[in-house]
Design a protein around this motif. Structure first.
Motif, PDB file in Angstrom:
ATOM      1  N   THR A  43     -46.417 -95.494 -27.217  1.00 63.42           N
ATOM      2  CA  THR A  43     -47.522 -96.123 -27.942  1.00 63.42           C
ATOM      3  C   THR A  43     -47.289 -96.054 -29.452  1.00 63.42           C
ATOM      4  O   THR A  43     -47.561 -97.015 -30.189  1.00 63.42           O
ATOM      5  N   PRO A 163     -52.376 -91.604 -22.341  1.00 61.21           N
ATOM      6  CA  PRO A 163     -52.986 -92.924 -22.498  1.00 61.21           C
ATOM      7  C   PRO A 163     -54.481 -92.884 -22.782  1.00 61.21           C
ATOM      8  O   PRO A 163     -55.005 -93.760 -23.480  1.00 61.21           O
ATOM      9  N   LEU A 164     -55.172 -91.862 -22.272  1.00 63.49           N
ATOM     10  CA  LEU A 164     -56.602 -91.762 -22.552  1.00 63.49           C
ATOM     11  C   LEU A 164     -56.844 -91.477 -24.031  1.00 63.49           C
ATOM     12  O   LEU A 164     -57.725 -92.091 -24.664  1.00 63.49           O
ATOM     13  N   SER A 167     -55.994 -94.617 -25.957  1.00 64.60           N
ATOM     14  CA  SER A 167     -57.020 -95.656 -25.780  1.00 64.60           C
ATOM     15  C   SER A 167     -58.251 -95.366 -26.623  1.00 64.60           C
ATOM     16  O   SER A 167     -58.828 -96.279 -27.237  1.00 64.60           O
ATOM     17  N   SER A 171     -59.488 -97.727 -29.670  1.00 59.90           N
ATOM     18  CA  SER A 171     -60.718 -98.490 -29.432  1.00 59.90           C
ATOM     19  C   SER A 171     -61.843 -98.164 -30.414  1.00 59.90           C
ATOM     20  O   SER A 171     -62.778 -98.954 -30.552  1.00 59.90           O
ATOM     21  N   VAL A 291     -54.511-101.768 -25.971  1.00 64.04           N
ATOM     22  CA  VAL A 291     -55.426-100.801 -25.376  1.00 64.04           C
ATOM     23  C   VAL A 291     -55.722-101.161 -23.917  1.00 64.04           C
ATOM     24  O   VAL A 291     -55.864-100.279 -23.058  1.00 64.04           O
ATOM     25  N   THR A 292     -55.770-102.446 -23.606  1.00 62.59           N
ATOM     26  CA  THR A 292     -56.049-102.884 -22.232  1.00 62.59           C
ATOM     27  C   THR A 292     -54.889-102.546 -21.302  1.00 62.59           C
ATOM     28  O   THR A 292     -55.087-102.001 -20.211  1.00 62.59           O
ATOM     29  N   THR A 294     -52.693-100.325 -21.732  1.00 56.79           N
ATOM     30  CA  THR A 294     -52.608 -98.861 -21.647  1.00 56.79           C
ATOM     31  C   THR A 294     -53.546 -98.323 -20.576  1.00 56.79           C
ATOM     32  O   THR A 294     -53.167 -97.469 -19.767  1.00 56.79           O
ATOM     33  N   LEU A 295     -54.772 -98.839 -20.541  1.00 53.03           N
ATOM     34  CA  LEU A 295     -55.744 -98.383 -19.548  1.00 53.03           C
ATOM     35  C   LEU A 295     -55.347 -98.808 -18.138  1.00 53.03           C
ATOM     36  O   LEU A 295     -55.526 -98.051 -17.175  1.00 53.03           O
ATOM     37  N   THR A 298     -52.652 -96.565 -16.935  1.00 52.60           N
ATOM     38  CA  THR A 298     -53.247 -95.278 -16.594  1.00 52.60           C
ATOM     39  C   THR A 298     -53.875 -95.314 -15.203  1.00 52.60           C
ATOM     40  O   THR A 298     -53.713 -94.378 -14.408  1.00 52.60           O
ATOM     41  N   ALA A 299     -54.581 -96.393 -14.907  1.00 49.00           N
ATOM     42  CA  ALA A 299     -55.223 -96.529 -13.598  1.00 49.00           C
ATOM     43  C   ALA A 299     -54.186 -96.572 -12.484  1.00 49.00           C
ATOM     44  O   ALA A 299     -54.359 -95.943 -11.427  1.00 49.00           O
TER      45      ALA A 299
END
Length: 465
Positions: A43, A163-164, A167, A171, A291-292, A294-295, A298-299
């Motif tokens: 990142t 990543p959290l 993010s 954000s 950011v999208t 990245t999330l 993560t999921a």
């Protein structure tokens, strides 16, 4: 000094105690930090590329520096902990992680960031042999696989935290030229939190007995660690000693080929999933913001990979290391072979995602965890750190090749051929596991030692344990 069987029995048969759990946390926080740093640099480089106008070559250098340094750190710390002791070295690797993170956050230019990331990499590499060996030597026989795997499972939580954190920082509107520095600086917190605990860790009773040949000190340490009444040797006449072994014997070289070779192969093959993850994100979110994506990444990790660490921990002492590692490599090979033989799967998002999830789970459930555990069990005490360091260094070399050779292969040959090559790599890993990796499930670490009659007590033979 003589071998004291009571010490070995106390260590092997002790119940899980608060000390074991504290050691697991103390060792595991290093891997939490390692994983956080592993994610966050991707990142950071994405943010820095337009700010510092980084070229492709500079990005490659930034991403590879810590891998090269980690290989050196694993070799250096592994060797020294066999020479100087576990206690003498433990804690210095997290000091390097903390200092390197803070310095990286303050880097004024590309060159300085590379230098400071090298320091971080040395700490990351050093953490592999030190934490694995210490947790292994403190653990009992029945739960050793569970405890060592739980140390490594902290990597999964670190990969989730990275990543959290990124993010959140991206954000809430923090300027990018400040956000990347905060991301790197935060890596110092988990490392610094265990510096004191690591430096106060007592010396391993197994090291005291096998390398220092001090049965009295080993008995005292075992009493402190287990809470059991462990007596020193009953008389002053040595009856048996643990012989110092050489790594350069056929038995140990075959085992080293198994541990280092399989670690090298899993880290090469692991990047097949990295290639796949990029395809998934491009297919699902072709125009998404940083950011999208990245999330979403993560999921995917949370659902597909994270459970693998903890399932492995709970089954390691039941199914065995060798079976779990061979199974993981085999499923990986099958998943990659499917993409090679049926290229159209890559155009079917649901099927592709399912195949990706299965392979990702079996990477973490299989060889990504077992390759960390097995080198700390398969070698005698005087070689344990060195052998683990060599094995971990081989893994980092595999990671380097996976990160920087595979993208070129993918571009030149396409996804299908790349997946076919990785299927072959994974299949070779399964074969090497079957042929060269020993099974240490429920076995005492002293099964790897050479226990002989001391000179004063020799008759005409030796006792080999």
């Amino acid at each position: 000094m003589s071998v004291n069987p009571k010490v070995l029995e106390a260590m092997d048969e002790s119940r899980l105690s608060g000390f074991h759990w504290k050691t697991m946390f103390t060792a595991g926080m290093g891997f939490f930090t390692d994983a956080y740093d592993l994610f966050i640099i991707g990142t950071v480089t994405a943010i820095l590329t337009p700010i510092w106008h980084l070229s492709t070559a500079q990005l490659s250098i930034l991403n590879s520096t810590s891998l090269a340094a980690a290989a050196l750190g694993a070799l250096f710390f592994g060797k020294l902990m066999d020479k100087l002791g576990r206690k003498a070295m433990y804690g210095f690797e997290v000091i390097m992680l903390a200092v390197g993170a803070i310095l990286s956050a303050c880097a004024p230019s590309f060159i300085w960031l590379v230098i400071f990331r090298f320091i971080v990499g040395l700490g990351v590499g050093g953490d592999y042999p030190t934490s694995s060996v210490i947790m292994t030597e403190y653990s009992n026989r029945r739960n050793r696989g569970f405890m060592v795997t739980m140390v490594f499972a902290m990597q999964g939580l670190g990969l989730l935290a990275g990543p959290l954190v990124a993010s959140i920082l991206l954000s809430v509107g923090i300027p990018h030229d400040i956000a990347w520095r905060i991301m790197l600086a935060l890596g110092a917190i988990p490392a610094a939190s265990v510096i004191y605990l690591r430096r106060k860790m007592p010396e391993s009773p197994r090291y005291l007995m096998a390398v220092k040949q001090d049965a009295d000190a080993a008995a005292s340490a075992a009493r402190e660690l287990t809470g059991e009444s462990v007596r020193a040797a009953a008389d002053a006449t040595p009856q048996a000693v643990i012989a110092q072994q050489s790594l350069w014997t056929p038995k140990h070289l075959v085992r080293l080929l198994g541990t280092a070779g399989s670690w090298f192969l899993i880290d090469v093959a692991f990047y097949g999933n990295s290639v796949s993850s990029q395809l998934i994100l491009k297919a699902l979110l072709p125009h998404a913001a940083l950011v999208t994506t990245t999330l979403v990444a993560t999921a995917i990790f949370m659902v597909a990979a994270l459970p693998g660490y903890f399932v492995a921990a709970n089954l390691m002492d039941k199914w065995g290391r060798k079976f779990i590692q061979a199974l993981g490599f085999t499923v990986m090979a099958a998943a990659y072979a499917a993409l090679f033989l049926v290229p159209s799967i890559a155009k079917m998002p649901i099927l592709f995602l399912l195949l990706y999830a299965v392979s990702y789970f079996f990477i973490e459930f299989g060889p990504n965890t077992t390759t960390f555990l097995v080198p700390s069990e398969a070698f005698p005490t005087n070689l344990r750190g060195t052998a683990h360091g060599i094995s971990a260094a081989a893994g980092k070399i595999g990671a380097f090749l996976g990160a920087f050779v595979l993208p070129g292969v993918l571009k030149a040959t396409g996804l299908s051929v790349t997946m076919g090559m990785l299927a072959g790599v994974a299949l070779l890993g399964a074969l090497l596991t079957v042929l060269a990796v020993p099974e240490m499930k429920q076995k005492s670490l002293e099964d790897t030692e050479d226990i002989r009659l001391a000179p004063q007590a020799k008759t005409h033979h030796s006792i080999v344990g």
